[in-house]
Enzyme design. Sequence first.
Site, PDB file in Angstrom:
ATOM      1  N   HIS A   5       0.829  -1.201   0.000  1.00 17.69           N
ATOM      2  CA  HIS A   5       0.000   0.000   0.000  1.00 17.69           C
ATOM      3  C   HIS A   5       0.868   1.256   0.000  1.00 17.69           C
ATOM      4  O   HIS A   5       2.015   1.238   0.436  1.00 17.69           O
ATOM      5  CB  HIS A   5      -0.946  -0.016   1.187  1.00 17.69           C
ATOM      6  CG  HIS A   5      -2.007  -1.060   1.068  1.00 17.69           C
ATOM      7  ND1 HIS A   5      -3.073  -1.138   1.928  1.00 17.69           N
ATOM      8  CD2 HIS A   5      -2.187  -2.074   0.173  1.00 17.69           C
ATOM      9  CE1 HIS A   5      -3.858  -2.136   1.571  1.00 17.69           C
ATOM     10  NE2 HIS A   5      -3.330  -2.729   0.516  1.00 17.69           N
ATOM     11  N   GLU A  20       0.822   4.082   1.744  1.00 12.57           N
ATOM     12  CA  GLU A  20       1.318   4.550   3.039  1.00 12.57           C
ATOM     13  C   GLU A  20       2.363   3.598   3.600  1.00 12.57           C
ATOM     14  O   GLU A  20       3.339   4.018   4.228  1.00 12.57           O
ATOM     15  CB  GLU A  20       0.170   4.771   4.035  1.00 12.57           C
ATOM     16  CG  GLU A  20      -0.653   3.546   4.373  1.00 12.57           C
ATOM     17  CD  GLU A  20      -1.819   3.295   3.449  1.00 12.57           C
ATOM     18  OE1 GLU A  20      -2.918   3.030   3.967  1.00 12.57           O
ATOM     19  OE2 GLU A  20      -1.663   3.338   2.212  1.00 12.57           O
ATOM     20  N   CYS A  55      -6.457   1.125   5.195  1.00 12.00           N
ATOM     21  CA  CYS A  55      -7.104  -0.107   5.655  1.00 12.00           C
ATOM     22  C   CYS A  55      -6.685  -0.332   7.107  1.00 12.00           C
ATOM     23  O   CYS A  55      -5.799   0.368   7.626  1.00 12.00           O
ATOM     24  CB  CYS A  55      -6.680  -1.289   4.774  1.00 12.00           C
ATOM     25  SG  CYS A  55      -4.923  -1.700   4.889  1.00 12.00           S
ATOM     26  N   CYS A  80      -2.867  -1.092   7.712  1.00  9.07           N
ATOM     27  CA  CYS A  80      -2.059   0.122   7.530  1.00  9.07           C
ATOM     28  C   CYS A  80      -2.302   1.115   8.662  1.00  9.07           C
ATOM     29  O   CYS A  80      -1.380   1.807   9.100  1.00  9.07           O
ATOM     30  CB  CYS A  80      -2.333   0.754   6.171  1.00  9.07           C
ATOM     31  SG  CYS A  80      -1.558  -0.144   4.808  1.00  9.07           S
TER      32      CYS A  80
END
Length: 158
Positions: A78, A80, A106, A109
């Site tokens: 992802h 981030e 999510c 994360c």
Amino acid sequence: MIMTEKPSFDDIYMDLALNLSKRSHCVKMKVGAVIAKETRIVSLGYNGPPAGTHNCDVEWPEEGCPRSSKGSCSLAVHAEENAILYAAKNKVDIKGTTLYITLSPCLPCARMIFTTGIEKVLFLNSYAAYKGMASDEGIEFLRKFGVEVIHFKKKELA
């Protein structure tokens, strides 16, 4: 001389996150992230496969990468997560920073964001809406544990 309003750093960093998302090799969703402290960028990232593996838009341009046992992208890192990992790799302290991201985090994360000490998250679009979920679990987690989370609305400048 006509004076125009200067963009805020929030606007600048979110625009950068949007532009970074265009670098993504993901076929399904393109996401960009910027981590900043005060008026300086400390790390950035976008979603896609780990460096040195397959580029999904090249290997699987129609359907994207193979699915994991839980139905998620098997190669996805992802945006981030990439920004946080890049900071760690380069020994950059991100405690007390702000994360600008084009898609809300999510839950996994969000746990990483909280654990690394990021204090504020500004997101543009909802992960829950994208996934068809009832709620944004990542946002709820971050707020529950004291991270400031803001649904960012872009302003149009004159």
